[in-house]
Design a protein around this motif. Structure first.
Motif, mmCIF file in Angstrom:
data_model
loop_
_atom_site.group_PDB
_atom_site.id
_atom_site.type_symbol
_atom_site.label_atom_id
_atom_site.label_comp_id
_atom_site.label_asym_id
_atom_site.label_seq_id
_atom_site.Cartn_x
_atom_site.Cartn_y
_atom_site.Cartn_z
ATOM 1 N N SER A 24 0.896 -1.175 0.194
ATOM 2 C CA SER A 24 0.080 0.027 0.137
ATOM 3 C C SER A 24 0.894 1.320 -0.005
ATOM 4 O O SER A 24 0.330 2.257 -0.428
ATOM 5 N N LYS A 25 1.890 1.286 0.904
ATOM 6 C CA LYS A 25 2.755 2.527 0.792
ATOM 7 C C LYS A 25 4.072 2.443 -0.083
ATOM 8 O O LYS A 25 4.727 3.221 0.093
ATOM 9 N N GLY A 26 4.147 0.853 -0.649
ATOM 10 C CA GLY A 26 5.769 1.025 -1.125
ATOM 11 C C GLY A 26 6.878 0.815 -0.350
ATOM 12 O O GLY A 26 8.040 1.075 -0.947
ATOM 13 N N LYS A 27 6.698 0.629 0.798
ATOM 14 C CA LYS A 27 7.818 0.879 1.714
ATOM 15 C C LYS A 27 8.235 -0.358 2.521
ATOM 16 O O LYS A 27 9.137 -0.430 3.319
ATOM 17 N N SER A 28 7.508 -1.578 2.196
ATOM 18 C CA SER A 28 7.703 -2.688 2.582
ATOM 19 C C SER A 28 8.998 -3.352 2.243
ATOM 20 O O SER A 28 9.594 -2.779 1.243
ATOM 21 N N HIS A 29 9.623 -4.458 2.969
ATOM 22 C CA HIS A 29 10.642 -5.199 2.546
ATOM 23 C C HIS A 29 10.826 -5.528 1.014
ATOM 24 O O HIS A 29 11.891 -5.210 0.077
ATOM 25 N N LEU A 30 9.701 -6.025 0.647
ATOM 26 C CA LEU A 30 9.747 -6.691 -0.601
ATOM 27 C C LEU A 30 9.432 -5.538 -1.785
ATOM 28 O O LEU A 30 9.903 -5.939 -2.990
ATOM 29 N N CYS A 31 8.776 -4.586 -1.348
ATOM 30 C CA CYS A 31 8.710 -3.488 -2.237
ATOM 31 C C CYS A 31 10.082 -2.913 -2.543
ATOM 32 O O CYS A 31 10.234 -2.406 -3.901
ATOM 33 N N LYS A 32 10.595 -2.659 -1.777
ATOM 34 C CA LYS A 32 12.136 -1.999 -1.713
ATOM 35 C C LYS A 32 13.201 -3.096 -2.648
ATOM 36 O O LYS A 32 13.800 -2.765 -3.486
ATOM 37 N N ILE A 33 12.817 -4.466 -2.432
ATOM 38 C CA ILE A 33 13.586 -5.375 -3.282
ATOM 39 C C ILE A 33 13.150 -5.277 -4.782
ATOM 40 O O ILE A 33 13.859 -5.449 -5.591
ATOM 41 N N ALA A 34 11.832 -5.010 -4.915
ATOM 42 C CA ALA A 34 11.447 -4.978 -6.265
ATOM 43 C C ALA A 34 11.958 -3.707 -7.195
ATOM 44 O O ALA A 34 12.281 -3.946 -8.215
ATOM 45 N N LYS A 35 12.118 -2.768 -6.119
ATOM 46 C CA LYS A 35 12.688 -1.451 -6.807
ATOM 47 C C LYS A 35 14.222 -1.760 -7.378
ATOM 48 O O LYS A 35 14.458 -1.245 -8.358
ATOM 49 N N ARG A 36 14.921 -2.293 -6.437
ATOM 50 C CA ARG A 36 16.286 -2.778 -6.790
ATOM 51 C C ARG A 36 16.350 -3.775 -7.692
ATOM 52 O O ARG A 36 17.434 -3.850 -8.823
ATOM 53 N N ARG A 37 15.345 -4.803 -7.869
ATOM 54 C CA ARG A 37 15.480 -5.780 -9.189
ATOM 55 C C ARG A 37 15.270 -4.969 -10.291
ATOM 56 O O ARG A 37 15.854 -5.315 -11.243
ATOM 57 N N GLU A 38 14.361 -4.166 -10.469
ATOM 58 C CA GLU A 38 14.072 -3.235 -11.781
ATOM 59 C C GLU A 38 15.127 -2.639 -12.084
ATOM 60 O O GLU A 38 15.451 -2.180 -13.150
ATOM 61 N N PHE A 39 15.624 -1.964 -11.076
ATOM 62 C CA PHE A 39 16.902 -1.026 -11.200
ATOM 63 C C PHE A 39 17.978 -1.746 -11.913
ATOM 64 O O PHE A 39 18.844 -1.491 -12.935
ATOM 65 N N LEU A 40 18.442 -2.837 -11.227
ATOM 66 C CA LEU A 40 19.462 -3.860 -11.860
ATOM 67 C C LEU A 40 18.867 -4.508 -13.279
ATOM 68 O O LEU A 40 19.956 -4.523 -14.054
ATOM 69 N N LEU A 41 17.944 -4.877 -13.531
ATOM 70 C CA LEU A 41 17.513 -5.136 -15.039
ATOM 71 C C LEU A 41 17.585 -4.094 -16.200
ATOM 72 O O LEU A 41 18.118 -4.324 -17.131
ATOM 73 N N ARG A 42 17.272 -2.827 -15.749
ATOM 74 C CA ARG A 42 17.458 -1.611 -16.545
ATOM 75 C C ARG A 42 19.072 -1.287 -16.938
ATOM 76 O O ARG A 42 19.415 -1.050 -17.840
ATOM 77 N N ASN A 43 19.794 -1.710 -15.710
ATOM 78 C CA ASN A 43 21.084 -0.984 -15.943
ATOM 79 C C ASN A 43 22.282 -1.937 -15.937
ATOM 80 O O ASN A 43 23.389 -1.738 -15.452
#
Length: 820
Positions: free
Chosen positions: A739-758
């Motif tokens: 709901s707020k995008g601050k949970s552990h798995l939400c942060k992991i998802a952001k890092r996953r997408e960042f790694l895939l892009r770069n």
């Protein structure tokens, strides 16, 4: 098979006669055996719902069929001949084709097996009357060990002439024994079997008597590393049999038996130093199926009175029914509890909890010791089943203790063991309702209640849950037993480093040091070592001043005020037991729906005031458990209950922070065993500022395998364990809430997408070699924690992240085929 032989004791017989008297007019033409069968099969509660029939007709063949089934089961597992005549025997345990039987009228026990066509018994008579507890334990184990040793070498010995007889019966008598280390050399050099003689021999039967040298048996089986002791047992047995029966014992057989020494041990004895002032033997008897059925019947009557219709209910409809039934059931339970003498009930509950503690501790020690030898059962399954049952019993007894301490009432009758067991059955069902209500309220998973036509309730969960729970509890048991763990990788705080700040914080805000509180509990758990003239007991009683004196002398502590403050802190105060942290009013019941806010739990405050007196009561087992909880929780970086002290909270928080940092270091250390390209705590935005990367935080561990075009990211998190449904909800939201995008798995998802892009750009910036593998890149994610929790095993929604406990991380790399 008669009524008398079918019942265990006089209490069962009286219960059966009461059952007949109660239902005298309902059975029609049924005979005594029909009624006995109905009594046993229904656990004496034939009508288990709210609808009371006016007439009960039993199948006219019910008793005969039941009797035949019981007799068939008995004689299919019974020996061809019993070792002692004119006794009634109970069939006990069996495994790997060895069996045990126990006489009903005394503690005569026999372990037996079949070698070829010969039935061999090792038996001993009246063990409990003739021997001390230690001797009885060693003798009983020896009977089993000799039987097992013989059966395990059947292929080597079955052709011997001695086993052409139909029966060999060996009466085993314990010789005087000493188990101290001073006697060890003599014991190791002596024989197991001494002073044997023949009592009967014919073409079919060989009977003999021998003395078991328990000192020698103890010495050889103690910490056995191989099967030497059992091989020695078989060798001596064959020497004895061949001597008395003038039978051959060929050298090649003796040689083969000697060579069997190299096998893995199947029996061993471990001498454990006793460090708690509790009796060695516990006769704890849990609630019977009858008690749970009676409680469920009472609940069925309540559901009928509420006007609930039979059917299957889920979600809000189920929650309302469960809550309404729970509240009314709770009132009835409270009324029942308050019909007993409050002080006597508290003493009985403390005693029973201590007996359960002894029984549980003995079982745990046996399971852990079993890792050193072969067993014929599933350790993980056995550990889960017994631990789960004992945990529930402990929880239910603690409910009764906290209720009795927190509520006030006068008068009442003395509570007997049978009354206590009935209360446990009721409290257990109340706990089921609380859990179901909390799960529905917090939306943890699908749950509901099904009510049949007799209003008998059954709380249900999702179809997948049972299998998931089975697998998860097995995983927990494996972890408990150390399977798949690498002890080198375990993360724990160096508590000694934080003791000065903890002592200072506790002394400033509570009036005593943290270490003093732990030492006070230690003295109370070893009370007989410090208080002269006191025998080991399941419950101890002392005046506060005497308690302070004994502890002061034991610890050499001159600050008696500090000891008194610690004792007061560890006392379950009647006026505070039912009040949650931060509130001023009592809850309507023991607040089992909370954990951290229950500052006055029996597990944390094991000292109970004796009602109508200044004396204090406690159990040594609970004192030890409280000591372990306080020391263990703080060493893990959290308090076992909320505290208002900022100093104490700050000291404990620093421990947690050190563990979190150590978790990252430990993860990096493991990964470096398998990869040459590893970074810890890499934040690309801060390290490469000119690249203007998005801020996705740091990767706790990032690793790369160029030959396989494989990447690995690890998120290290140390989260406090959950102890109730509310805690589980908190932990789940902290890890998974979107709901707020601050949970552990939400942060992991952001890092996953960042790694895939770069991906390629990051590889070049890190100056890691390009892959020569033409296959698609593989990115794996791990969430590494100190412990494993339910929500990691059963996630609320599918995630690509795997959850791994830090000391199982090395095993994860091996299982997934990683190489450096």
């Amino acid at each position: 098979m008669t009524i008398f032989s079918s019942l265990d004791d006089s209490k069962s017989l009286i219960s059966f006669f009461n059952y007949l008297k109660q239902d005298e007019l309902t059975f029609g033409l049924s005979g005594p055996v029909d009624k006995l069968a109905a009594y046993i099969d229904s656990h004496s509660v034939l009508v288990d719902g709210a609808n009371e029939p006016t007439h009960i007709m039993l199948d006219p063949h019910y008793g005969c069929d039941w009797r035949f089934g019981k007799l068939k089961e008995y004689w299919c597992n019974a020996p061809k001949q019993f070792p002692v005549k004119y006794k009634s025997w109970c069939l006990e345990s069996n495994y790997d084709d060895i069996y045990s039987i126990i006489a009903k009228d005394d503690f005569t026990i026999s372990w037996y097996t079949v070698i070829g066509e010969c039935e061999v018994h090792f038996y001993s008579m009246n063990i409990s009357e003739n021997l001390e507890i230690e001797d009885a334990k060693i003798l009983t184990l020896a009977l089993e060990a000799f039987t097992d040793a013989l059966k395990q070498r059947e292929e080597l010995i079955s052709s011997l002439n001695i086993f052409c007889k139909s029966f060999i019966r060996i009466n085993c008598i314990a010789a005087p024994a000493r188990y101290d280390d001073k006697n060890i050399t003599d014991a190791l050099n002596s024989e197991f079997l001494i002073n044997y003689h023949l009592t009967k021999e014919d073409n079919e039967v060989l009977e003999l008597t021998t003395n078991f040298n328990l000192s020698s048996i103890f010495a050889h089986f103690r910490e056995a590393k191989d099967a030497s002791a059992q091989a020695k047992a078989v060798h001596e047995l064959l020497v004895m049999l061949s001597t008395l029966a003038n039978s051959d014992y060929p050298e090649n057989v003796a040689k083969a038996i000697k060579e069997s020494c190299s096998r893995s041990p199947r029996v061993l004895i471990n001498a454990i130093e006793k460090n708690i002032s509790l009796p060695e033997y516990s006769d704890y008897e849990t609630a019977h199926p009858r008690d749970y059925k009676l409680a469920r019947k009472e609940l069925a009557i309540i559901l009928k009175s509420l006007g609930v219709k039979p059917g299957r209910y889920e979600l809000s409809a189920a929650k309302k029914i469960i809550n309404d039934a729970r509240d009314k059931f709770r009132v009835d339970i409270h009324r029942k509890i308050q019909s007993f003498n409050r002080a006597k009930l508290i003493e009985l509950c403390i005693t029973q909890h201590e007996k359960l503690f002894v029984k549980s501790k003995e079982f745990q020690q046996r399971i852990i010791q079993s890792l050193k030898h072969e067993v014929a059962y599933d350790r993980e399954e056995k550990l889960h089943e017994t631990k789960d049952k004992n945990s529930k019993d402990s929880q239910n007894i603690r409910y009764l203790i906290e209720f009795c301490v927190g509520m006030e009432w006068d008068g009442g009758i003395n509570c007997k063991l049978q009354n206590f067991q009935e209360l446990i059955g009721k409290v257990d069902w109340l706990s089921v309702l609380y859990s179901a209500s909390d799960i529905l309220h917090n939306g943890i998973q699908v749950a509901g209640i099904e009510i049949n036509d007799d209003f008998v309730p059954e709380v249900f969960y999702s179809k997948e849950r049972e299998e998931q729970e089975r697998k998860f509890t097995r995983l927990e048991s494996e972890i408990k037993l150390g399977k798949g763990l690498n002890e080198e990788d375990q993360v724990s705080s160096n508590l000694e480093r934080f003791v000065p700040s903890l002592d200072s914080a506790f002394e400033t805000d509570l009036g005593f040091k943290f270490t003093l509180m732990i030492e006070v509990l230690s003295v109370m758990s070893k009370w007989t070592q410090y208080k002269e003239g006191v025998k080991e007991s399941f419950i101890y009683q002392s005046e506060p001043s005497d308690l302070v004196n004994v502890i002061s002398m034991a610890l050499g502590e001159s600050n008696r005020n500090a000891i008194n403050n610690a004792i007061n802190f560890l006392t379950l105060e009647p006026k505070k037991t039912l009040i949650l942290f931060g509130k001023n009013t009592k809850e309507p019941d023991v607040p089992v729906w909370e954990h951290n806010k229950r500052a006055y739990r029996y597990t944390l405050r094991p000292i109970v005031p004796l009602l109508g007196s200044n004396d204090l009561l406690w159990g040594a087992g609970m004192a030890e458990q409280a000591r372990n909880i306080w020391a263990g929780a703080i060493a893990e970086g959290y308090l076992p209950t909320e505290q208002s002290s900022k100093l104490i909270n700050g000291s404990v928080r620093r421990i947690k922070e050190s563990i979190e940092k150590d978790l990252e270091y430990a993860s990096e250390k493991v990964v470096r065993r398998y990869s040459n390209y590893v970074l810890r705590g890499i934040d690309f935005k801060r390290r490469f500022k000119s690249e203007n990367f998005d801020d996705v935080g740091d990767y706790d561990v990032l690793a790369y395998w160029p030959n396989e075009n494989r990447w690995l990211t690890i998120e290290c998190k140390y989260v406090q364990p959950s102890f109730c449904i509310k805690d589980s909800k908190r932990l789940q939201e902290k890890m998974f809430d979107k709901s707020k995008g601050k949970s552990h798995l939400c942060k992991i998802a952001k890092r996953r997408e960042f790694l895939l892009r770069n991906l390629e750009k990051l590889r070049e910036l890190l100056k890691w070699p390009a892959t020569k593998n033409s296959s698609d890149v593989v990115i794996e994610e791990l969430y590494v924690s100190k412990n494993t929790y339910w929500c990691m095993y059963v996630t609320p929604y599918p995630v690509p992240t795997e959850f791994v406990q830090i000391d199982r991380l090395d095993n994860w790399f091996i299982t997934n085929g990683f190489t450096k």
